[in-house]
Design an enzyme around this catalytic site. Structure first.
Site, PDB file in Angstrom:
ATOM      1  CE  LYS A  31      -3.618  -0.068   2.624  1.00  0.00           C
ATOM      2  NZ  LYS A  31      -4.453  -0.069   3.856  1.00  0.00           N
ATOM      3  CB  THR A  81     -12.441   0.714  14.956  1.00  0.00           C
ATOM      4  OG1 THR A  81     -13.316   1.652  14.300  1.00  0.00           O
ATOM      5  CG2 THR A  81     -11.263   1.453  15.542  1.00  0.00           C
ATOM      6  CB  THR A 117     -15.559   5.290  14.446  1.00  0.00           C
ATOM      7  OG1 THR A 117     -15.604   6.293  13.424  1.00  0.00           O
ATOM      8  CG2 THR A 117     -16.893   5.236  15.158  1.00  0.00           C
ATOM      9  CD  GLU A 144     -14.458   8.931   9.802  1.00  0.00           C
ATOM     10  OE1 GLU A 144     -14.920   9.605   8.860  1.00  0.00           O
ATOM     11  OE2 GLU A 144     -14.841   7.780  10.093  1.00  0.00           O
ATOM     12  CG  LEU A 146     -13.549  11.340   5.752  1.00  0.00           C
ATOM     13  CD1 LEU A 146     -12.399  10.525   5.194  1.00  0.00           C
ATOM     14  CD2 LEU A 146     -13.568  12.712   5.124  1.00  0.00           C
ATOM     15  CG  ASN A 204     -22.188   7.005  11.120  1.00  0.00           C
ATOM     16  OD1 ASN A 204     -22.363   7.975  10.386  1.00  0.00           O
ATOM     17  ND2 ASN A 204     -21.079   6.299  11.090  1.00  0.00           N
ATOM     18  N   GLY A 249     -35.760   2.038   0.007  1.00  0.00           N
ATOM     19  CA  GLY A 249     -35.143   1.079  -0.908  1.00  0.00           C
ATOM     20  C   GLY A 249     -34.446  -0.042  -0.180  1.00  0.00           C
ATOM     21  CB  CYS A 256     -19.185   4.078   8.452  1.00  0.00           C
ATOM     22  SG  CYS A 256     -17.500   4.519   8.003  1.00  0.00           S
ATOM     23  CE  LYS A 319     -21.065   6.636  -0.062  1.00  0.00           C
ATOM     24  NZ  LYS A 319     -21.240   7.833   0.786  1.00  0.00           N
TER      25      LYS A 319
END
Length: 425
Positions: A31, A81, A117, A144, A146, A204, A249, A256, A319
């Site tokens: 990476k 996490t 998180t 965060e 995001l 969330n 839907g 997350c 998504k």
């Protein structure tokens, strides 16, 4: 920056874009080699260009060595996490390892900032761990927010910044790091560790509640003949509610919302808050039931059985605008159809390689028309904008049966029905 996954890479690029000198660490050598060569290990619109710009400018570099990052003024911990195997709790091994590895190397005053998180109480434990190694380092928590597909915007133009701190010095340093964003009008919420830890999972959980609520209403609409899209439209005009996340839907997925809902459920259960735990758990139950409902509607369209039928699935990512297939509702339905005896062919604009690594047993096609050839049913399960523009007349020429299951309410029903399709949503 410790951790070069989705969060860490996005944050490292964002901090460099703000003008900071950034060094990002990950233990995955492949990476790090890819990022050093300006190659993103995941799909995220606009991030690749900023990665290249900041690597070439010299403001951003990557390493696998903790010793190389020890001299930084501020250290962001951005490791994953994930949900702990066999439990609803979060797996904190990488967080604990990152804090421990870093703390034992720090000899100058610095601040370690958690971005991951985590459950309530983690920041306090990490602060105690750091103090066991050095008394000159503070811990802060900066959760965060995001959204995959919008990481650049959410990093450089966030809706809010949250700081969990124990000293004015730590707050001042974080304000200095984010100075251009704050000067641009971004609100800052300052609290203690526990508050900062709970903000992310609370956000969330609330968003997940809206999704599961409208899907619960959708089930009532199916039973009564009401139009859930018109209901969502009407609810969205209420300023107390708003239209975002009221999309009925197939429900939510990804890395997350599902794990954060389950971690918050585990937290409530551990605290003995049975009623709260039941409420949060039911959000997850309603969400996963949408996958079962989509599978059942597909079976109805196929005359009662998936056996020896050809199923075209449009969408693999959880998504649009990402190649992330973690806990993907689309893939869950595709796998269920495959296991029920169907020949399943999947197409996704960017996520097919990610999907193939996780589910090689399913077939994949490079275009919509290739995936749809001789299909007995088409299932639109990820709402990519490309799919909304599909011509039902053109598709009629390649399928065996004109059956469309719109799992995201992304199509215009009248357009498909007028072209001779049996349309279900």
């Amino acid at each position: 920056m410790i951790g070069c996954g989705y969060l860490g890479t996005s944050h490292a690029v964002g901090m460099a874009q703000l003008g900071h000198d950034v060094i990002a660490l990950d233990i995955d050598e492949d990476k790090i080699a890819a990022l050093s060569a300006c190659e993103l290990p995941f799909y995220e619109p606009g991030l690749g260009e900023l990665l290249r710009k900041n690597v070439e400018s010299g403001r951003l570099r990557f390493t696998t060595s903790y010793d190389e990052i020890a001299g930084a003024d501020v250290h962001f911990v951005c490791v994953g996490t994930p949900q702990l195997a066999g439990s609803f709790n979060a797996d904190l091994r990488w967080v604990e390892s990152a804090f421990a590895e870093l703390a034992r190397r720090l000899t100058e005053p610095a601040v370690i900032v958690g971005r991951s998180t985590v459950p309530v109480g983690t920041a306090r434990r990490m602060a105690d761990l750091v103090r066991g190694h050095t008394g000159r380092v503070e811990v802060a928590w900066n959760p965060e927010f995001l959204r995959e597909g919008r990481a650049v915007e959410d990093t450089l133009q966030p809706a809010r910044l949250v700081f969990g701190v124990e000293s004015p010095q730590a707050e001042r340093l974080l304000r200095a790091v984010y100075r251009p964003i704050i000067e641009d009008g971004c609100p800052v919420v300052v609290g203690d560790y526990a508050t900062a830890e709970l903000v992310k999972v609370s956000a969330n959980a609330f968003l997940a509640t809206k999704i599961s609520f409208i899907n619960a209403i959708a089930q009532i609409c199916e039973a009564t003949g009401a139009d859930v899209l018109r209901i969502a439209e009407a609810l969205g005009h209420d300023v107390r509610i708003g239209r975002d996340f009221l999309g009925p839907g197939l429900g939510f997925g990804g890395g997350c919302l599902p794990k954060d809902i389950r971690a918050l459920y585990a937290c409530a259960a551990d605290l003995g808050l049975a009623d709260v735990a039941t409420l949060i758990r039911q959000i997850d139950v309603v969400n996963t039931s949408r996958r079962e409902r989509a599978f059942a509607v597909g079976r109805e369209l196929l005359g009662g059985s998936y056996a020896e039928k050809r199923v075209c699935v449009l969408g693999a990512a959880f998504k649009p605008n990402t190649d992330d297939v973690r806990d993907s509702p689309a893939l869950a339905v595709a796998v269920a159809a495959h296991e029920a005896g169907a020949r399943v062919v999947v197409h996704d604009p960017v996520a097919m390689e990610s999907a193939r690594r996780v589910h090689p047993e399913i077939e994949y096609a490079d275009t919509v028309l290739m995936a749809a050839r001789d299909a007995d049913v088409i299932m639109l399960l990820t709402e990519w904008t490309d799919f909304a523009d599909i011509d039902p007349v053109q598709l009629s020429g390649v399928v065996r049966c004109r059956n469309m299951l719109d799992g995201r309410n992304a199509l215009t029903p009248e357009r498909w029905r007028s072209a001779g399709w049996t349309y279900r949503a």
